[in-house]
Structures are given as structure tokens and as C-alpha cells.
Scaffold this motif. Structure first.
Motif, PDB file in Angstrom:
ATOM      1  N   HIS A 115       0.498  -1.283  -0.314  1.00  0.00           N
ATOM      2  CA  HIS A 115      -0.332   0.253   0.077  1.00  0.00           C
ATOM      3  C   HIS A 115       0.877   0.879  -0.077  1.00  0.00           C
ATOM      4  O   HIS A 115       0.381   2.463  -0.379  1.00  0.00           O
ATOM      5  CB  HIS A 115      -0.915   0.061   1.595  1.00  0.00           C
ATOM      6  CG  HIS A 115       0.058   0.347   2.657  1.00  0.00           C
ATOM      7  ND1 HIS A 115       0.663  -1.098   2.580  1.00  0.00           N
ATOM      8  CD2 HIS A 115      -0.042   0.805   3.514  1.00  0.00           C
ATOM      9  CE1 HIS A 115       1.660  -0.988   4.214  1.00  0.00           C
ATOM     10  NE2 HIS A 115       1.104   0.595   4.579  1.00  0.00           N
ATOM     11  N   LYS A 116       2.309   1.301   0.090  1.00  0.00           N
ATOM     12  CA  LYS A 116       2.978   2.457   0.102  1.00  0.00           C
ATOM     13  C   LYS A 116       2.521   3.834  -0.537  1.00  0.00           C
ATOM     14  O   LYS A 116       3.392   4.348   0.036  1.00  0.00           O
ATOM     15  CB  LYS A 116       4.270   2.094   1.102  1.00  0.00           C
ATOM     16  CG  LYS A 116       4.415   0.974   2.178  1.00  0.00           C
ATOM     17  CD  LYS A 116       5.822   1.542   3.316  1.00  0.00           C
ATOM     18  CE  LYS A 116       4.949   0.760   4.868  1.00  0.00           C
ATOM     19  NZ  LYS A 116       5.440  -0.879   4.777  1.00  0.00           N
ATOM     20  N   PRO A 117       2.880   2.857  -1.819  1.00  0.00           N
ATOM     21  CA  PRO A 117       2.674   4.074  -3.071  1.00  0.00           C
ATOM     22  C   PRO A 117       1.467   5.153  -3.107  1.00  0.00           C
ATOM     23  O   PRO A 117       1.787   6.424  -2.768  1.00  0.00           O
ATOM     24  CB  PRO A 117       2.565   3.402  -4.262  1.00  0.00           C
ATOM     25  CG  PRO A 117       4.037   2.114  -3.859  1.00  0.00           C
ATOM     26  CD  PRO A 117       3.072   1.371  -2.923  1.00  0.00           C
ATOM     27  N   GLY A 232       6.999   7.411   6.007  1.00  0.00           N
ATOM     28  CA  GLY A 232       6.306   6.118   5.329  1.00  0.00           C
ATOM     29  C   GLY A 232       4.958   5.935   6.295  1.00  0.00           C
ATOM     30  O   GLY A 232       4.490   5.043   5.487  1.00  0.00           O
ATOM     31  N   SER A 233       4.995   6.538   7.726  1.00  0.00           N
ATOM     32  CA  SER A 233       3.847   6.426   8.654  1.00  0.00           C
ATOM     33  C   SER A 233       3.663   6.962   9.563  1.00  0.00           C
ATOM     34  O   SER A 233       4.377   8.165   9.580  1.00  0.00           O
ATOM     35  CB  SER A 233       3.801   4.730   9.247  1.00  0.00           C
ATOM     36  OG  SER A 233       3.056   3.943   9.734  1.00  0.00           O
ATOM     37  N   VAL A 234       2.703   6.781  10.811  1.00  0.00           N
ATOM     38  CA  VAL A 234       3.185   7.376  11.391  1.00  0.00           C
ATOM     39  C   VAL A 234       2.283   8.830  11.551  1.00  0.00           C
ATOM     40  O   VAL A 234       0.498   8.861  12.391  1.00  0.00           O
ATOM     41  CB  VAL A 234       3.750   7.877  12.127  1.00  0.00           C
ATOM     42  CG1 VAL A 234       4.372   8.182  14.007  1.00  0.00           C
ATOM     43  CG2 VAL A 234       4.736   6.648  12.525  1.00  0.00           C
ATOM     44  N   VAL A 267      -0.687  -3.942  11.891  1.00  0.00           N
ATOM     45  CA  VAL A 267       0.030  -2.493  12.650  1.00  0.00           C
ATOM     46  C   VAL A 267       0.991  -2.486  12.531  1.00  0.00           C
ATOM     47  O   VAL A 267       1.315  -3.120  13.404  1.00  0.00           O
ATOM     48  CB  VAL A 267      -0.546  -2.131  13.504  1.00  0.00           C
ATOM     49  CG1 VAL A 267      -1.695  -1.041  13.247  1.00  0.00           C
ATOM     50  CG2 VAL A 267      -1.277  -2.471  14.894  1.00  0.00           C
ATOM     51  N   GLY A 268       1.553  -1.428  11.985  1.00  0.00           N
ATOM     52  CA  GLY A 268       3.323  -1.211  12.337  1.00  0.00           C
ATOM     53  C   GLY A 268       3.662   0.393  12.881  1.00  0.00           C
ATOM     54  O   GLY A 268       3.177   0.474  13.758  1.00  0.00           O
ATOM     55  N   GLY A 269       3.307   1.323  11.734  1.00  0.00           N
ATOM     56  CA  GLY A 269       2.801   2.797  12.383  1.00  0.00           C
ATOM     57  C   GLY A 269       1.713   2.937  12.394  1.00  0.00           C
ATOM     58  O   GLY A 269       1.367   3.485  12.667  1.00  0.00           O
ATOM     59  N   GLY A 270       0.819   2.329  11.307  1.00  0.00           N
ATOM     60  CA  GLY A 270      -0.443   2.344  11.590  1.00  0.00           C
ATOM     61  C   GLY A 270      -1.138   2.678   9.973  1.00  0.00           C
ATOM     62  O   GLY A 270      -2.366   2.560  10.469  1.00  0.00           O
ATOM     63  N   SER A 271      -0.394   2.848   9.103  1.00  0.00           N
ATOM     64  CA  SER A 271      -1.108   3.869   8.355  1.00  0.00           C
ATOM     65  C   SER A 271      -1.517   3.005   7.510  1.00  0.00           C
ATOM     66  O   SER A 271      -2.524   3.296   6.428  1.00  0.00           O
ATOM     67  CB  SER A 271       0.241   4.245   7.364  1.00  0.00           C
ATOM     68  OG  SER A 271       0.505   3.269   6.664  1.00  0.00           O
ATOM     69  N   ASN A 272      -1.440   1.573   6.560  1.00  0.00           N
ATOM     70  CA  ASN A 272      -2.183   0.375   5.835  1.00  0.00           C
ATOM     71  C   ASN A 272      -3.740   0.577   6.938  1.00  0.00           C
ATOM     72  O   ASN A 272      -4.900   0.653   6.183  1.00  0.00           O
ATOM     73  CB  ASN A 272      -1.632  -0.459   5.123  1.00  0.00           C
ATOM     74  CG  ASN A 272      -1.890  -1.766   6.087  1.00  0.00           C
ATOM     75  OD1 ASN A 272      -3.203  -2.522   6.122  1.00  0.00           O
ATOM     76  ND2 ASN A 272      -0.960  -2.008   7.077  1.00  0.00           N
ATOM     77  N   LEU A 416      -4.945  -6.329   3.260  1.00  0.00           N
ATOM     78  CA  LEU A 416      -3.644  -7.433   2.576  1.00  0.00           C
ATOM     79  C   LEU A 416      -2.794  -6.176   1.877  1.00  0.00           C
ATOM     80  O   LEU A 416      -3.085  -5.987   0.753  1.00  0.00           O
ATOM     81  CB  LEU A 416      -4.523  -8.462   1.475  1.00  0.00           C
ATOM     82  CG  LEU A 416      -3.052  -9.716   0.736  1.00  0.00           C
ATOM     83  CD1 LEU A 416      -2.562 -10.282   2.355  1.00  0.00           C
ATOM     84  CD2 LEU A 416      -3.442 -10.294  -0.735  1.00  0.00           C
ATOM     85  N   SER A 417      -2.235  -5.759   3.045  1.00  0.00           N
ATOM     86  CA  SER A 417      -1.374  -5.091   3.291  1.00  0.00           C
ATOM     87  C   SER A 417      -0.194  -5.292   1.560  1.00  0.00           C
ATOM     88  O   SER A 417       0.300  -4.100   1.053  1.00  0.00           O
ATOM     89  CB  SER A 417      -0.902  -4.084   4.215  1.00  0.00           C
ATOM     90  OG  SER A 417      -0.055  -4.974   4.534  1.00  0.00           O
ATOM     91  N   GLY A 418       0.243  -6.381   1.668  1.00  0.00           N
ATOM     92  CA  GLY A 418       1.520  -6.423   1.132  1.00  0.00           C
ATOM     93  C   GLY A 418       1.576  -8.364   0.012  1.00  0.00           C
ATOM     94  O   GLY A 418       1.189  -8.744   1.323  1.00  0.00           O
TER      95      GLY A 418
END
Ligand SMILES: *Cc1c(COP(=O)(O)O)cnc(C)c1O
Length: 440
Positions: A115-117, A232-234, A267-272, A416-418
Motif C-alpha cells: 500500500h505504501k505508494p 512512510g507512516s505514523v 499495524v506497524g506505524g498504523g498507515s495501512n 492484504l497490505s502487501g
């Protein structure tokens, strides 16, 4: 047998959302402001603009519900695979013998594999518009670095990436992807920065953390002309950009007339998770649905399930603003699990706030449990999930099994984030019985 319309729900090109959704407009209690690390006063545009784009500042503090997506960004979204399908996991349902319906959003289909793009594209775009030529950033598993490298190639910018050393060693192909897009990549802690050198002096074998890599990227940004930093997140503006995902999901669910009982994201930083769930959480705040939102994290990095909700630094050296979030402490060194994208000591202030308000249920799983779920998903649905996304897969399977036990036809939707095609070393270690829980 005829093709069933809800097996794969697609949108047309012009159904890509025209606005991002800003949850700040609907929160009953606002997200606390970020504080300047020196003065402890709320950060101002002046503090912000040497490091980030000005556009991102207005988005960071805005309380407008809808923020227009620039035409060039929508074009790039289209080119990079948006809108992404919402798919039904029928073979997984059959394997589990569950009456639940399971759907998943295909963020694995972007060229960067995640999802990062969705945020890398607008961040590069706004910087390019402001005359910036070079972006610096950090990357854990390499997903964000790949996405920003791709975005910088798209807008003819240069990009310097500090990659957490453990991932740099585990995932050489991620580095090569970034280099293919024209970026420079350093293993962090590195000898490139003063802060990196100071860490290496004390611990020459340091595995690296996102916090350290962020410090190195910011230091480089401060010392180079025409350069800014990108995260990239947070931060709130990153959550905002990702809401293109959740708005598409809402349109797709409407097309097939389903209302989810559960929406699940890792959740990592939370963005997806934020991007996927915030549009529906906004509706829930207005009393329009009764969906339960489940945020899934690794047991070894339990910021939401075991962290404290307080002001903390986003990085390790203390260069970022202080942000109010669930945190394990900015010097927390997570074990080198394979879900590198989830190895972050804190949680986005926006996700922290909706969790504090009781709108999100956090859960955690051990690494082995998530790989087991990932392999079940790969065998049934044919898609190898990223180790990060496998946390969401595991929670979806658990909810489907609970529905089976209670004989309830629940509707489960997960992000499915990646994909995991560049994470096969981790899969190999699991398959060969070499994987421990809460460590490598
Ligand atoms: C980076 C990443 C994550 C975690 O980051 P969030 O900001 O929490 O989304 C999850 N899944 C994948 C595939 C990632 O690349």
C-alpha cells in the motif's frame, strides 16, 4: 457454474476517490498536537518546513473532512494499479468450513508490492511542486523505501534511503529494487551520518531500528540543499493519503451489498490500517455502522496492546517532534522478526487516538502463528502474503473459526497490505522449523 459477482469486485478508472478522508473532522476528541522537542510547544509551520513539504503541514493539522487529491496524483494512482480489487476468499472459507464470508483488499498488487505508494506518490509530488530535488527517508523491510524510490523516479527526483541493517541483510532484493529506481541505499546504522557513527561506535553489530534510520535520514536532510525528508507512516498526513484504500472498499462493499462485522488490518506505524478503516470508523462515530475494527500487531512489538499512551519521539536520537501515541519507548529495540514493517516502537497518533476512544480492538500474535496462517492463505487463495499482512490474515482466520463455532454468518474484511514474494527467506526459515517466536 456461473461467475459470482462478489468474487472479485472492481471499480472503474474514474471511481478512484477524488478526495482523501480526514478523520480529524469527525473525532469527538482531537488528536493532540505534535510538540517541538526543544520548547515543548506545539510545532509550527516554521519548525516543520525545513524538514517536510509545506503541503504536508496543512494536511497534518487540517480538520477539513475532504482534502482534494491532485489530478497528477490520481493519474499516478491509476498507473500504479488503483483502484485495487476487493476479493472474496472462497477457497479459504471452504478450507476452514466456516459460514463466515471473508473478503480482502488487494494492496499487494501495486508495483512496489504494498500500500505504501499511496502516500509516497503524493509526498514526492508535493515536494517536487515546491522545488525540492532530493528526498531522504528510512525503510524497515524495504517496502517504504521501494515505494518512495518508485515515486521519486516518477517525478524525476533523487532519493536517499537508510535501510535497517537486519532487513538490508535479510532482503537484498529490496535494496536492488530501490537502486533500480535510481535511489541510493545505506544500511543503518551507517557511517554516513554523525548519529549513525555514534551508534556504531558503541555497538558495531547493531541490527538497526526504524528509530535510528529515521534519525540518520533527518540528519542527512538537514545538511543537504534542496532536500527534504519523507516518512512512510505514523504522521497524520500519511494516514490521510492511505484513505484512498478505505474509500474504495466502501464503494466496493456497497456494490455487492455487504456490511462488515469485522474490518482487520495489521499495524506497524498504523498507515495501512488507518487508510483501510478510517472512512468506516468515521461512519461508526456517526452511528452508521456497528463494525468492529481490529488492529493486529506482533507480540514482540506490542505498542497498542502493551505500550503507554504518552508523548514520545518518533525516532531514537530525538530529532522528530514529540507525538502523542502508544509507545514502547523510543529506545526500544524490537527483536529482528521477519515482519520488518511492524518493527516500530510507537503507533500513529491518529490510530492511537481512535484506539484510546474505544473504536479499535488491538490484538497481537506470535511470529509462528502468523506464518502458519500465511501458508494456509497461500495454499487456498494462491497469494503469498507479506509477513506483515499475515498478521491480518491470522486474525481473519481466527474470526472465521469463531463464527464457525457459533454458527454465525459473519462478514470479515481484511486488508492484504502487501505480497511476500521478497520475503521468502522468512518463509524458508518457518518451513524448515528454524523460526522462534518473539525473536529471529
Ligand atoms: C510497511 C508495511 C506495513 C506496516 O506499516 P503501516 O504503516 O502500519 O501500514 C504493513 N504491511 C506491509 C506490506 C508493509 O509494507
Amino acid at each position: 457454474m456461473s461467475i459470482r459477482p462478489d468474487d472479485r469486485v472492481c471499480l472503474t478508472n474514474d471511481e478512484i476517490p477524488k478526495n482523501w478522508y480526514n478523520i480529524s473532522a469527525d473525532l469527538p476528541e482531537p488528536i493532540p498536537p505534535h510538540l517541538h522537542p526543544g520548547t515543548k510547544e506545539p510545532v509550527t509551520l516554521d519548525d516543520w518546513k525545513g524538514i517536510f513539504s509545506k503541503a504536508s503541514w496543512y494536511q497534518e493539522v487540517s480538520t477539513d473532512r475532504c482534502i482534494p487529491i491532485p489530478e497528477e496524483v490520481r493519474d499516478a494512482y491509476l498507473m500504479l494499479g488503483r483502484p485495487s480489487p476487493l476479493q472474496r476468499a472462497r477457497r479459504l472459507e471452504a478450507f476452514l468450513k466456516t459460514p463466515a464470508k471473508i473478503y480482502f483488499k488487494r494492496e499487494d498488487l501495486s508495483p512496489a508490492g504494498s500500500h505504501k505508494p499511496n502516500s509516497a506518490i503524493p509526498q514526492a509530488y508535493y515536494n517536487m511542486k515546491e522545488g525540492i530535488e532530493n528526498l531522504t527517508t528510512e525503510t524497515g523491510a524495504g517496502q517504504w523505501g521501494s515505494a518512495l524510490a518508485l515515486a521519486c523516479a516518477h517525478f524525476d527526483m533523487r532519493c536517499t534511503v537508510y535501510m535497517v541493517r537486519v532487513s538490508y541483510d535479510q532482503k537484498p532484493f529490496r535494496r536492488l529494487i530501490m537502486e533500480t529506481y535510481g535511489s541510493k541505499v545505506f544500511a543503518s546504522p551507517s557511517n554516513e551520518t554523525e548519529y549513525g557513527r555514534s551508534v556504531l561506535q558503541k555497538a558495531p553489530d547493531h541490527p538497526g531500528t526504524l528509530g535510528i534510520a529515521i534519525s540518520e535520514a533527518i540528519e542527512t536532510c538537514i545538511h543537504q540543499p534542496q532536500t527534504r525528508y519523507s516518512l512512510g507512516s505514523v504522521l497524520n498526513h500519511v494516514m490521510l493519503h492511505q484513505t484512498v484504500v478505505g474509500q474504495e472498499v466502501m464503494q466496493q462493499m456497497k456494490k455487492i451489498d455487504i456490511t462488515p462485522d469485522y474490518m482487520i488490518g495489521c499495524v506497524g506505524g498504523g498507515s495501512n490500517f488507518a487508510g483501510f478503516s478510517f472512512p468506516m470508523i468515521g461512519e461508526k462515530i456517526k452511528g452508521k455502522n456497528e463494525t468492529e475494527f481490529i488492529a493486529v500487531e506482533p507480540s514482540s512489538v506490542p505498542s497498542l496492546t502493551k505500550g503507554e499512551n504518552r508523548y514520545d519521539f518518533g525516532d531514537t536520537a530525538g530529532m522528530t517532534p514529540l507525538v502523542k501515541m502508544y509507545t514502547l519507548g523510543c529506545d526500544f529495540v524490537p527483536s529482528p522478526i521477519h515482519a520488518g514493517g511492524l518493527r516500530y516502537h510507537g503507533m500513529a497518533p491518529a490510530v492511537s487516538q481512535v484506539t484510546k476512544l474505544g473504536l479499535v480492538t488491538p490484538v497481537s500474535y506470535e511470529q509462528n502463528q502468523t506464518f502458519e496462517a500465511a501458508i494456509t492463505f497461500a495454499k487456498t487463495e494462491g497469494i503469498i502474503p507479506a509477513p506483515e499482512s499475515s498478521h491480518a490474515v491470522k486474525a481473519a482466520i481466527d474470526k472465521a473459526l469463531e463464527a464457525k463455532k457459533n454458527n454465525e454468518e459473519k462478514v470479515i474484511v481484511f486488508n492484504l497490505s502487501g505480497h511476500g514474494l521478497l520475503d521468502m527467506v522468512g518463509y524458508g526459515r518457518y518451513l524448515h522449523g528454524e523460526l522462534k517466536n518473539s525473536s529471529s
